[in-house]
Design an enzyme around this catalytic site. Structure first.
Site, PDB file in Angstrom:
ATOM      1  N   SER A 138      -4.038  -4.904  -0.102  1.00 54.22           N
ATOM      2  CA  SER A 138      -5.157  -4.495   0.472  1.00 54.22           C
ATOM      3  C   SER A 138      -5.696  -5.268   1.960  1.00 54.22           C
ATOM      4  O   SER A 138      -4.752  -5.183   2.705  1.00 54.22           O
ATOM      5  CB  SER A 138      -6.357  -4.275  -0.576  1.00 54.22           C
ATOM      6  OG  SER A 138      -7.420  -3.782   0.091  1.00 54.22           O
ATOM      7  N   HIS A 157      -4.406   2.109  -5.479  1.00 59.86           N
ATOM      8  CA  HIS A 157      -4.762   1.362  -4.440  1.00 59.86           C
ATOM      9  C   HIS A 157      -4.119  -0.140  -5.252  1.00 59.86           C
ATOM     10  O   HIS A 157      -4.468  -0.519  -6.265  1.00 59.86           O
ATOM     11  CB  HIS A 157      -6.091   1.214  -4.065  1.00 59.86           C
ATOM     12  CG  HIS A 157      -6.273   0.243  -3.214  1.00 59.86           C
ATOM     13  ND1 HIS A 157      -6.166   0.525  -1.724  1.00 59.86           N
ATOM     14  CD2 HIS A 157      -7.021  -1.019  -2.905  1.00 59.86           C
ATOM     15  CE1 HIS A 157      -6.957  -0.559  -1.072  1.00 59.86           C
ATOM     16  NE2 HIS A 157      -7.190  -1.636  -1.680  1.00 59.86           N
ATOM     17  N   ASP A 178      -5.078   7.084  -0.819  1.00 54.56           N
ATOM     18  CA  ASP A 178      -5.358   5.651  -1.227  1.00 54.56           C
ATOM     19  C   ASP A 178      -6.941   5.737  -1.732  1.00 54.56           C
ATOM     20  O   ASP A 178      -7.870   6.059  -0.667  1.00 54.56           O
ATOM     21  CB  ASP A 178      -5.339   4.669   0.038  1.00 54.56           C
ATOM     22  CG  ASP A 178      -5.746   3.098  -0.184  1.00 54.56           C
ATOM     23  OD1 ASP A 178      -7.046   2.962  -0.468  1.00 54.56           O
ATOM     24  OD2 ASP A 178      -4.935   2.360  -0.298  1.00 54.56           O
TER      25      ASP A 178
END
Length: 416
Positions: free
Chosen positions: A198, A361, A294
């Site tokens: 991330s 994610h 995502d």
């Protein structure tokens, strides 16, 4: 529906189950748990006996001004390698969003994302950080490091706000951590991999070539960005939610001077915080792992509540199974943009791709998505095998999934 309850997920308020359509889904009861997606779910592993690794504060960081938002020392978790991995190093950059204004950063400095005072003293090493060969076949015996994220600017800022008592020193934290790890043996590495999830995945892209320059030419150095391909794309209202966010981060935290000059020579600093303007210019081999849909980007960039005052996207953003055909077409357009962004990047043999058509994610730190009996696959290849094949040059890896809903191996995330 078959439902399997796991102790770690119960603690997190998560339920692991399968629907009739055979997609594996995580049902999240609290929408704020989206934050945990950026932590890679490393705290909530399906592994009943995970390796626990203690926090090490970087004692010399303070004299370098390399401190968290609140001025406390930064830190990392290190588990030593052994055997054939004794001279190999894997550095994992923690994710956790960004803070783009004084108010957000003041709040953040009272959490583990802004102060080492609030960081866990021990964390689980799972997925790409696991020390078990059956869970992490290629990197289990490497020196593995989790660098904690406490600056809110993807390890890239260098500024301060004295009035609010905020330190934006992400770039200094990065350098202090690398110096400390070099003193603990990383300078002698024969192999090295910089990875991150991330906001940490974005940091990998920003710092990758610098990381490579830390080593001699004889060292094999590559980088892995997981869920870091944040797209400069309009939200559902036509606004620019993520561009505004990134502009705030860049301006507030003094990021400009720490961005790749090949980009800032012809684009504005905010544009150079977006991976799409960086990945094709990088010299160091890079592997991108990203979900085509995502879930963080859907919830926080594409269809955040502020861009959807009527609530038209509310159900869809929580559960893809409740999206209308028109909304699915919109999300297919997002996937199409992602594939256009990586098209030039993928032409280079040195780079690798794993873009699966999942609503997910961060897939490298979670054991269930990294390497397990039912982990997501593309052409029967799990993420761990794809990354290993690429890193060790066993095969060229450019894996792009067919569009949703064709992939039945996904571990999709659903929010209640």
């Amino acid at each position: 529906m078959r439902t399997l309850f796991l102790l770690g997920f119960l603690v997190a308020g998560l339920i692991l189950g399968t629907e009739a359509n055979e997609f594996l889904e995580f049902n999240v009861t609290d929408l704020d748990r989206i934050e945990e997606l950026e932590f890679g779910f490393s705290k909530f592993s399906s592994n009943y006996n995970p390796l626990m690794v203690g926090l090490t504060l970087i004692r010399g960081a303070g004299t370098k001004g390399a401190v968290c938002l609140d001025g406390t020392l930064p830190g990392y978790h290190l588990h030593r390698g052994h055997g054939s991995g004794a001279y190999s190093w894997l550095i994992q950059l923690e994710g956790g969003g960004w803070c783009d204004n004084i108010r957000n950063c003041v709040y953040r400095k009272k959490t583990r994302r802004g102060s080492s005072n609030y960081m866990e003293k021990q964390i689980q090493f799972t997925g790409i950080l696991s020390n078990k060969a059956q869970e992490n076949p290629d990197f289990f015996n490497w020196n593995r490091v989790k660098l904690r994220y406490c600056d809110g600017g993807s390890f890239s800022g260098d500024s301060q706000n004295k009035a609010a008592r905020l330190q934006f020193r992400g770039e200094r934290i990065w350098r202090a951590a690398m110096d400390d790890l070099k003193s603990k043996g990383m300078r002698n590495a024969k192999q090295a991999l910089l990875s991150g999830c991330s906001a940490g995945g974005l940091a990998v892209i920003l710092r990758c070539d610098e990381f490579s320059n830390l080593f001699s030419r004889s060292t094999k150095v590559k980088c892995l960005s997981d869920a870091g391909l944040f797209l400069d794309t309009p939200d559902v209202s036509g606004g620019h939610t993520i561009r505004n966010l990134y502009n705030g981060v860049v301006q507030l935290q003094g990021v400009r001077n720490n961005l790749p000059h090949l980009c800032t020579n012809h684009l504005n600093p905010t544009s150079c915080f977006f991976p799409q303007n960086l990945i094709s210019q990088m010299k160091t081999p890079l592997f991108i792992v990203n979900a085509a849909y995502d879930i963080w980007q859907i919830q926080s960039s594409i269809a955040p509540p502020r861009a959807d005052p009527s609530g038209y996207w509310h159900e869809c953003r929580l559960n893809h199974g409740r999206c209308t055909p028109a909304q699915i077409r919109f999300l297919q357009g997002f996937r199409d943009q992602m594939l256009r962004v990586v098209s030039e990047f993928s032409n280079s043999r040195k780079n690798g791709l794993f873009i699966n058509s999942c609503f997910a994610h961060c897939q490298t730190e979670r054991q269930d998505t990294w390497f397990a009996d039912d982990s997501p696959v593309i052409h029967k290849k799990a993420v761990a095998i794809a990354v290993g094949d690429w890193y060790f040059d066993r095969a060229e890896v450019k894996l792009i999934d067919c569009p949703y809903p064709c992939d039945r191996s996904c571990h999709n995330l659903v929010f209640r």
